[in-house]
Scaffold this motif. Structure first.
Motif, PDB file in Angstrom:
ATOM      1  N   ASP A 246      -1.101  -1.578  -3.995  1.00 61.42           N
ATOM      2  CA  ASP A 246      -1.827  -2.154  -2.851  1.00 61.42           C
ATOM      3  C   ASP A 246      -3.046  -2.971  -3.273  1.00 61.42           C
ATOM      4  OD1 ASP A 246      -0.091  -1.067  -0.941  1.00 61.42           O
ATOM      5  OD2 ASP A 246      -1.182   0.838  -0.916  1.00 61.42           O
ATOM      6  N   ARG A 247      -2.933  -3.663  -4.378  1.00 57.42           N
ATOM      7  CA  ARG A 247      -4.055  -4.487  -4.833  1.00 57.42           C
ATOM      8  C   ARG A 247      -3.905  -5.947  -4.414  1.00 57.42           C
ATOM      9  NH1 ARG A 247      -5.914  -2.974 -10.830  1.00 57.42           N
ATOM     10  NH2 ARG A 247      -7.707  -4.138 -10.042  1.00 57.42           N
ATOM     11  N   VAL A 248      -2.780  -6.275  -3.792  1.00 58.64           N
ATOM     12  CA  VAL A 248      -2.579  -7.625  -3.273  1.00 58.64           C
ATOM     13  C   VAL A 248      -2.898  -7.600  -1.778  1.00 58.64           C
ATOM     14  CG1 VAL A 248      -0.936  -9.489  -2.876  1.00 58.64           C
ATOM     15  CG2 VAL A 248      -0.841  -8.178  -4.997  1.00 58.64           C
ATOM     16  N   ASN A 249      -4.073  -8.111  -1.426  1.00 60.30           N
ATOM     17  CA  ASN A 249      -4.508  -8.142  -0.035  1.00 60.30           C
ATOM     18  C   ASN A 249      -4.777  -9.583   0.387  1.00 60.30           C
ATOM     19  OD1 ASN A 249      -6.984  -8.738  -1.291  1.00 60.30           O
ATOM     20  ND2 ASN A 249      -7.566  -6.559  -1.319  1.00 60.30           N
ATOM     21  N   THR A 250      -5.293  -9.743   1.593  1.00 54.39           N
ATOM     22  CA  THR A 250      -5.540 -11.089   2.105  1.00 54.39           C
ATOM     23  C   THR A 250      -6.526 -11.851   1.235  1.00 54.39           C
ATOM     24  OG1 THR A 250      -5.165 -10.282   4.353  1.00 54.39           O
ATOM     25  CG2 THR A 250      -6.283 -12.400   4.119  1.00 54.39           C
ATOM     26  N   ARG A 251      -7.576 -11.180   0.786  1.00 50.32           N
ATOM     27  CA  ARG A 251      -8.571 -11.846  -0.048  1.00 50.32           C
ATOM     28  C   ARG A 251      -7.944 -12.357  -1.345  1.00 50.32           C
ATOM     29  NH1 ARG A 251     -14.286 -11.577  -1.045  1.00 50.32           N
ATOM     30  NH2 ARG A 251     -14.706 -11.976  -3.265  1.00 50.32           N
ATOM     31  N   HIS A 255      -7.691 -16.158  -2.501  1.00 50.49           N
ATOM     32  CA  HIS A 255      -8.365 -16.519  -3.753  1.00 50.49           C
ATOM     33  C   HIS A 255      -7.401 -17.190  -4.723  1.00 50.49           C
ATOM     34  CE1 HIS A 255     -11.883 -16.183  -6.357  1.00 50.49           C
ATOM     35  NE2 HIS A 255     -11.063 -15.889  -7.355  1.00 50.49           N
ATOM     36  N   ALA A 256      -6.159 -16.740  -4.726  1.00 47.92           N
ATOM     37  CA  ALA A 256      -5.166 -17.337  -5.624  1.00 47.92           C
ATOM     38  C   ALA A 256      -4.969 -18.813  -5.311  1.00 47.92           C
ATOM     39  CB  ALA A 256      -3.845 -16.584  -5.512  1.00 47.92           C
ATOM     40  N   VAL A 257      -4.903 -19.149  -4.023  1.00 44.02           N
ATOM     41  CA  VAL A 257      -4.704 -20.548  -3.648  1.00 44.02           C
ATOM     42  C   VAL A 257      -5.981 -21.350  -3.879  1.00 44.02           C
ATOM     43  CG1 VAL A 257      -4.073 -22.114  -1.780  1.00 44.02           C
ATOM     44  CG2 VAL A 257      -2.976 -19.886  -1.952  1.00 44.02           C
ATOM     45  N   VAL A 305      -3.475 -13.363  10.033  1.00 47.12           N
ATOM     46  CA  VAL A 305      -3.422 -13.669   8.602  1.00 47.12           C
ATOM     47  C   VAL A 305      -2.276 -14.630   8.318  1.00 47.12           C
ATOM     48  CG1 VAL A 305      -3.094 -12.690   6.305  1.00 47.12           C
ATOM     49  CG2 VAL A 305      -4.489 -11.474   7.977  1.00 47.12           C
ATOM     50  N   ARG A 306      -1.156 -14.460   9.013  1.00 46.42           N
ATOM     51  CA  ARG A 306      -0.006 -15.364   8.817  1.00 46.42           C
ATOM     52  C   ARG A 306      -0.387 -16.796   9.163  1.00 46.42           C
ATOM     53  NH1 ARG A 306       3.030 -11.423  11.732  1.00 46.42           N
ATOM     54  NH2 ARG A 306       3.286 -12.917  13.452  1.00 46.42           N
ATOM     55  N   ASN A 307      -1.031 -16.971  10.306  1.00 44.38           N
ATOM     56  CA  ASN A 307      -1.431 -18.318  10.708  1.00 44.38           C
ATOM     57  C   ASN A 307      -2.433 -18.917   9.724  1.00 44.38           C
ATOM     58  OD1 ASN A 307       0.186 -18.276  12.998  1.00 44.38           O
ATOM     59  ND2 ASN A 307      -1.419 -17.363  14.274  1.00 44.38           N
ATOM     60  N   LEU A 308      -3.340 -18.083   9.236  1.00 45.86           N
ATOM     61  CA  LEU A 308      -4.350 -18.560   8.282  1.00 45.86           C
ATOM     62  C   LEU A 308      -3.696 -19.023   6.982  1.00 45.86           C
ATOM     63  CD1 LEU A 308      -7.323 -18.891   7.424  1.00 45.86           C
ATOM     64  CD2 LEU A 308      -7.289 -16.487   6.709  1.00 45.86           C
ATOM     65  N   LEU A 309      -2.799 -18.214   6.437  1.00 43.73           N
ATOM     66  CA  LEU A 309      -2.148 -18.572   5.180  1.00 43.73           C
ATOM     67  C   LEU A 309      -1.220 -19.774   5.352  1.00 43.73           C
ATOM     68  CD1 LEU A 309      -1.298 -15.055   3.676  1.00 43.73           C
ATOM     69  CD2 LEU A 309      -3.061 -16.659   2.928  1.00 43.73           C
TER      70      LEU A 309
END
Length: 399
Positions: A246-251, A255-257, A305-309
């Protein structure tokens, strides 16, 4: 050539220097011999005889003659291996005749100088290196870690990273290795962050809140940068482990992008959605808004979050986020303004953390972009708009 009678005279001399010369000549003659087998047998018998010479000088001369040859007789080299310390160290370090089976049994009992000699061998197997490191001598372990010609293996490197995470030099040597497993590298990077957080010189120079923000941002960057490299290698173990813990979250996804680690971003989505990477790459490059939303639904993300990404992906398609700080600043600014306009300034609770992250990044990216713009402007501007020149300093003669 030395006549046979002269050789016999040398080998039976009371002077150890002369007997040493005879031993060395015998070794060279044996290695270079081309002729009848009985002559070779006689030379071999002569070498055996010098093993019993009471002078260490004579036995050392014999060892020196045979030391670097892969054709040296194994029984003689093994006998010299158990000779005086000065001879044994040379045999341990240089003799190509010795194999792992000869050395591993000795490793458990060798003293530090002997271990150092083994660690300096020209070629070394991962098994032998692991046996040496198991002795627990930091200086020898560091010497082996700094050798790039030894493939130590993922298991050994991960074990060292876990057990010696508090040892600063060991951390540095491990992080300098390109073959360090991704998960182990992340552990060491986080430890470096903890050490920096506790260092008096750092705490005294940076306010606590800002320091926490800087270190968190650096930690996220390290996580995604390591993930980018693993994604390029098409090794899914690291990313699978991040998702499972569970270390892959919205942040992290944002940040990756924002940092240009788009391959890591795509690999994370593929792992979350349990979808082939090639399909995810295609959707991110050319997929419609509806197709992107369907992919993000499979990732288990909330509507906000879906719309944001999805918006972030659409903006990123037209920008070079990997190398252009100004492009990143533009994308983050556009995304932030769209969120404010859409929600009339009242950001939903689901997006508060993401919005705070984007605001932090907007400040950092604005500074980076401004520095780049000013540098380019200063280099191209001329006339009245040019920056004032700096008078050259006088060169003083050396005292």
């Amino acid at each position: 050539m030395v006549a046979y009678q002269e050789f016999v005279s040398l080998s039976q001399s009371l002077d150890s220097e002369e007997r040493g010369s005879a031993a060395h000549l015998s070794a060279i003659a044996y290695l270079n011999h081309v002729g009848p087998a009985d002559e070779q047998a006689a030379l071999y018998a002569a070498l055996i005889g010098f093993l019993d010479d009471p002078s260490v000088k004579v036995r050392a001369a014999l060892a020196y003659g045979l030391l670097h040859s892969s054709e040296a007789p194994r029984p003689i080299m093994l006998a010299l291996l158990h000779d005086s310390a000065v001879i044994a160290r040379a045999i341990l370090q240089y003799s190509p005749v010795l194999i792992d089976a000869d050395l591993i049994g000795l490793i458990r009992t060798l003293d530090l100088p002997m271990l150092v000699a083994v660690a300096q061998r020209t070629t070394m197997s991962p098994r032998l290196a692991a046996a040496i490191m198991a002795r627990g001598h930091d200086a020898v372990t560091l010497r082996l870690l700094r050798r790039r010609d030894i493939a130590l293996g993922d298991a050994l490197l991960s074990e060292l990273a876990t057990k010696r995470v508090d040892h600063a030099e060991m951390r540095g040597a491990l992080l300098a290795r390109a073959d360090l497993p991704a998960a182990a590298r992340l552990v060491l990077v986080h430890k470096v962050g903890e050490v920096l957080r506790g260092a008096r010189i750092v705490k005294g120079a940076v306010a606590e809140e800002r320091l926490n923000r800087i270190l968190r941002d650096c930690g996220d960057t390290a996580l995604s940068a390591i993930g980018e490299r693993e994604a390029l290698r098409e090794d899914g173990g690291y990313i699978s482990e991040l998702v499972a813990s569970d270390r892959v979250n919205t942040r992290i996804l944002l940040h990756a992008v924002v940092t240009g680690h788009v391959m890591f971003f795509a690999a994370c989505l593929a792992e979350l959605a349990q979808t082939p990477r090639e399909k995810v790459f295609g959707l991110l490059e050319h997929g419609s808004r509806a197709a992107l939303n369907a992919l993000l639904v499979r990732c288990g993300l909330g509507e906000g979050v879906r719309n944001l990404l999805a918006r972030l992906v659409l903006h990123a398609r037209a920008s070079d986020l990997a190398d252009d700080a100004a492009a990143r600043h533009y994308v983050v600014t556009a995304l932030t303004e769209e969120l404010i306009a859409e929600h009339d300034g009242v950001i939903p609770e689901e997006l508060e953390e993401a919005f705070a992250y984007l605001s932090e990044q907007n400040i950092l990216l604005a500074r980076k972009a401004a520095r780049g713009v000013m540098t380019a402007f200063a280099g191209e501007a001329g006339g009245a708009m040019a920056l004032p020149g700096v008078e050259p300093r006088l060169a003083l003669p050396a005292a």
